[in-house]
Design a protein around this motif. Structure first.
Motif, PDB file in Angstrom:
ATOM      1  N   ARG A 151      54.778  36.954  16.223  1.00 24.06           N
ATOM      2  CA  ARG A 151      53.821  37.630  15.344  1.00 24.06           C
ATOM      3  C   ARG A 151      52.669  38.235  16.143  1.00 24.06           C
ATOM      4  N   GLU A 152      52.120  37.437  17.040  1.00 21.22           N
ATOM      5  CA  GLU A 152      51.025  37.928  17.860  1.00 21.22           C
ATOM      6  C   GLU A 152      51.486  39.036  18.793  1.00 21.22           C
ATOM      7  N   LYS A 153      52.712  38.888  19.305  1.00 19.32           N
ATOM      8  CA  LYS A 153      53.272  39.905  20.193  1.00 19.32           C
ATOM      9  C   LYS A 153      53.416  41.229  19.460  1.00 19.32           C
ATOM     10  N   ALA A 207      65.988  39.092  18.205  1.00 20.23           N
ATOM     11  CA  ALA A 207      65.816  37.665  17.925  1.00 20.23           C
ATOM     12  C   ALA A 207      64.372  37.345  17.538  1.00 20.23           C
ATOM     13  N   GLU A 208      63.419  37.983  18.196  1.00 21.45           N
ATOM     14  CA  GLU A 208      62.012  37.743  17.884  1.00 21.45           C
ATOM     15  C   GLU A 208      61.659  38.254  16.496  1.00 21.45           C
ATOM     16  N   LEU A 209      62.242  39.390  16.106  1.00 23.96           N
ATOM     17  CA  LEU A 209      61.988  39.920  14.769  1.00 23.96           C
ATOM     18  C   LEU A 209      62.568  38.991  13.697  1.00 23.96           C
ATOM     19  N   ILE A 210      63.757  38.474  13.946  1.00 20.33           N
ATOM     20  CA  ILE A 210      64.364  37.535  13.002  1.00 20.33           C
ATOM     21  C   ILE A 210      63.563  36.240  12.947  1.00 20.33           C
ATOM     22  N   ALA A 211      63.031  35.820  14.101  1.00 18.23           N
ATOM     23  CA  ALA A 211      62.220  34.605  14.157  1.00 18.23           C
ATOM     24  C   ALA A 211      60.990  34.721  13.259  1.00 18.23           C
ATOM     25  N   ILE A 212      60.415  35.914  13.189  1.00 19.39           N
ATOM     26  CA  ILE A 212      59.270  36.128  12.301  1.00 19.39           C
ATOM     27  C   ILE A 212      59.694  35.925  10.850  1.00 19.39           C
ATOM     28  N   LEU A 213      60.900  36.362  10.523  1.00 15.60           N
ATOM     29  CA  LEU A 213      61.397  36.209   9.155  1.00 15.60           C
ATOM     30  C   LEU A 213      61.577  34.739   8.774  1.00 15.60           C
ATOM     31  N   ILE A 214      62.162  33.969   9.685  1.00 11.61           N
ATOM     32  CA  ILE A 214      62.473  32.579   9.338  1.00 11.61           C
ATOM     33  C   ILE A 214      61.308  31.629   9.597  1.00 11.61           C
ATOM     34  N   GLY A 215      60.323  32.060  10.417  1.00  7.30           N
ATOM     35  CA  GLY A 215      59.081  31.301  10.564  1.00  7.30           C
ATOM     36  C   GLY A 215      59.137  30.112  11.485  1.00  7.30           C
ATOM     37  N   SER A 216      60.129  29.239  11.327  1.00  3.58           N
ATOM     38  CA  SER A 216      60.211  28.048  12.177  1.00  3.58           C
ATOM     39  C   SER A 216      61.654  27.654  12.380  1.00  3.58           C
ATOM     40  N   GLY A 217      61.874  26.908  13.445  1.00  3.63           N
ATOM     41  CA  GLY A 217      63.217  26.445  13.729  1.00  3.63           C
ATOM     42  C   GLY A 217      63.433  25.030  13.245  1.00  3.63           C
ATOM     43  N   SER A 218      64.222  24.282  13.969  1.00  7.22           N
ATOM     44  CA  SER A 218      64.500  22.890  13.610  1.00  7.22           C
ATOM     45  C   SER A 218      63.837  21.968  14.624  1.00  7.22           C
ATOM     46  N   ARG A 219      64.115  20.679  14.503  1.00  7.66           N
ATOM     47  CA  ARG A 219      63.485  19.687  15.382  1.00  7.66           C
ATOM     48  C   ARG A 219      63.783  19.965  16.851  1.00  7.66           C
ATOM     49  N   ASN A 220      64.984  20.423  17.142  1.00  7.44           N
ATOM     50  CA  ASN A 220      65.384  20.595  18.538  1.00  7.44           C
ATOM     51  C   ASN A 220      65.550  22.047  18.967  1.00  7.44           C
ATOM     52  N   GLU A 221      65.123  22.972  18.121  1.00  8.03           N
ATOM     53  CA  GLU A 221      65.391  24.377  18.418  1.00  8.03           C
ATOM     54  C   GLU A 221      64.292  25.250  17.832  1.00  8.03           C
TER      55      GLU A 221
END
Length: 232
Positions: free
Chosen positions: A20-22, A34-48
């Motif tokens: 987001r900051e980037k 991948a970074e754009l999709i990461a913004i959509l999903i917001g957070s990963g899981s415990r190990n990822e």
């Protein structure tokens, strides 16, 4: 001491790793898929992290965004870390991208080639799992004044109402028509029914002085033009 084994929320990442900051600092084009999709999903899981999860999802579709857009909600939810809400968000973003592409074709008002027909219709029918038959209605300047889906069928074919096609032509004062349908199989070959409906349309158009200018078969990545192939 603050626990660090929980969800890898974006707010806990190193500054250089925050999509987001980037995006704010460097612009949207600076981000990877991948970074754009990461913004959509917001957070990963415990190990990822979200970025790692996004990379894993993209890898499953060979890093092809078109293929990603075809994944259903249930298919997206098979990835660990993607629940229903995140799957819906990804699907909604993919649909917005498809609709934006469709709207971009509005500027292609004048049809000067079969490629222009493909660019107009591919976003509408090129990736469908079933067959649809459409008609583009043109004026004397070869500008598209109306387009209509005449029928929607199964994987192998669809039935076309010739009378309805010309009823719409008369209602919109069209002088030309371009027939378009998709082949979900991806095959770029005109079947005998494809040839027959083209001939029927041509015969009906002659008495009304409405020309069938082309019949274009559309697939996800290519097209076949009856006019280009000398089949009209």
């Amino acid at each position: 001491m603050e626990e660090t084994t929980g969800s890898f929320s974006i707010k806990y990442w190193a500054e250089d790793d925050k999509p987001r900051e980037k995006l704010i600092l460097k612009g949207k084009t600076a981000l990877s898929d991948a970074e754009l999709i990461a913004i959509l999903i917001g957070s990963g899981s415990r190990n990822e992290s979200a970025v790692e999860l996004s990379k894993r999802i993209l890898k499953s579709v060979d890093n092809n965004l078109n293929a990603l857009g075809k994944l259903s909600i249930k298919q997206l939810m098979t990835f660990k870390g993607i629940g229903e809400a995140k799957a819906v968000t990804i699907a909604a973003a993919a649909e917005l991208g498809r609709r934006r592409r469709e709207e971009d074709t509005v500027d292609l008002k004048k049809v000067t080639s079969s490629k222009a027909v493909y660019e107009i219709m591919q976003p509408l029918i090129g990736e469908l799992p079933h067959e649809e038959f459409w008609v583009l209605y043109l004026n004397n300047s070869n500008k598209v004044i109306y387009k209509s889906q005449l029928s929607k069928g199964g994987i192998t074919g669809t039935i076309v109402d010739v009378r309805l096609a010309f009823k719409l032509a008369l209602e919109h004062n069209a002088t030309g028509m371009i027939l378009v349908h998709n082949h979900p199989s991806g095959a770029l070959q005109a079947s005998e029914p494809d040839r027959q409906i083209t001939k029927q349309m041509q015969q009906a158009g002659q008495s009304l002085s409405i020309n069938i200018l082309d019949h274009v078969i559309v697939t996800e990545k290519a097209y076949l033009s009856f006019a280009d192939e000398g089949m009209l």
